[in-house]
Scaffold this motif. Structure first.
Motif, short mmCIF file in Angstrom:
data_model
loop_
_atom_site.label_atom_id
_atom_site.label_comp_id
_atom_site.label_asym_id
_atom_site.label_seq_id
_atom_site.Cartn_x
_atom_site.Cartn_y
_atom_site.Cartn_z
N TYR A 61 0.98 -1.50 0.05
CA TYR A 61 -0.04 -0.05 -0.01
C TYR A 61 0.97 1.10 0.08
O TYR A 61 2.12 1.29 0.42
CB TYR A 61 -1.04 -0.02 1.02
N TYR A 67 0.79 9.94 -2.99
CA TYR A 67 0.70 8.48 -3.20
C TYR A 67 0.42 8.07 -4.81
O TYR A 67 0.76 6.94 -5.35
CB TYR A 67 -0.55 7.84 -2.71
N ARG A 71 2.45 5.47 -6.59
CA ARG A 71 1.76 4.51 -7.22
C ARG A 71 2.31 4.16 -8.72
O ARG A 71 2.45 3.08 -9.07
CB ARG A 71 0.26 4.62 -7.35
N ALA A 103 -4.35 -3.25 -8.81
CA ALA A 103 -4.17 -1.98 -8.11
C ALA A 103 -5.55 -1.68 -7.69
O ALA A 103 -6.37 -1.74 -8.53
CB ALA A 103 -3.48 -0.92 -8.85
N GLU A 105 -8.02 1.09 -5.78
CA GLU A 105 -8.38 2.34 -4.95
C GLU A 105 -9.84 2.48 -4.65
O GLU A 105 -10.65 2.18 -5.37
CB GLU A 105 -7.81 3.53 -5.97
N VAL A 113 -3.69 3.93 -2.05
CA VAL A 113 -3.80 2.73 -3.00
C VAL A 113 -3.30 1.32 -2.31
O VAL A 113 -2.19 1.44 -1.67
CB VAL A 113 -3.26 3.08 -4.25
N ILE A 115 -1.98 -2.36 -3.61
CA ILE A 115 -1.56 -3.16 -5.02
C ILE A 115 -1.13 -4.62 -4.37
O ILE A 115 -0.23 -4.71 -3.53
CB ILE A 115 -0.38 -2.56 -5.33
#
Length: 173
Positions: A61, A67, A71, A103, A105, A113, A115
């Protein structure tokens, strides 16, 4: 309260230098087994085919105001071709390839996020590299030579003009 020993050994997680936090991490392995079961026989045979490839599943995360950039950097590293270095917080360092990622969200968790990644150990190609079949090549050349020498002899000896039956007793046939 004193720090616990495992917390002191924690390392920042990353893949190809792209850092992330770990929510959940799993490691799977074991043996590859070919199970042989035969008709009219109550005793199966489990053949050990070697160690399975180690698989690491990580729920990473990223959180905070940057972020989105983090990401994108992590996703780019997961998408890159070939193996990379995975640094797991508790298990150590591994040369792996990313088998896939997802991923996630969520609206209610802005600035965050998750992942889900699956990594497979790379290992080494070692003795599995293709090698020249020298024994086969020598055998093929010997066959070629045998065919060529036979053709050469046939071209210089005409057996049609020879009386191969002369002087033989063929009455017994």
């Amino acid at each position: 309260m004193a720090d616990s020993p495992w917390r002191a050994r924690l390392r920042p997680a990353s893949f190809r230098g792209a850092e992330f936090h770990v929510e959940v991490g799993t490691r799977a392995g074991g043996r590859r087994v070919a199970l042989h079961e035969f008709a009219k026989r109550d005793d199966p045979y489990a053949e050990d085919m070697g160690r399975r490839a180690i698989r690491n599943a990580v729920t990473a995360y990223l959180v905070g105001p940057d972020y989105l950039d983090d990401r994108d950097i992590l996703i780019e590293s997961l998408d890159a071709e070939g193996p990379g270095l995975l640094i797991h917080p508790t298990l150590g360092e591994f040369d792996v390839v990313c088998d896939g990622f997802n991923a996630i969200e969520r609206r209610e968790r802005g600035g965050y996020v998750e992942i889900e990644c699956t990594f497979i150990e790379v290992g080494s190609i070692g003795s599995y590299q293709a090698q020249a079949d020298t024994a086969g090549a020598v055998g093929m050349k010997a066959d070629d030579l045998s065919t060529a020498s036979g053709a050469f002899a046939d071209s210089y000896v005409n057996t049609d003009s020879l009386d191969l039956g002369a002087g033989r007793d063929t009455d017994w046939v």
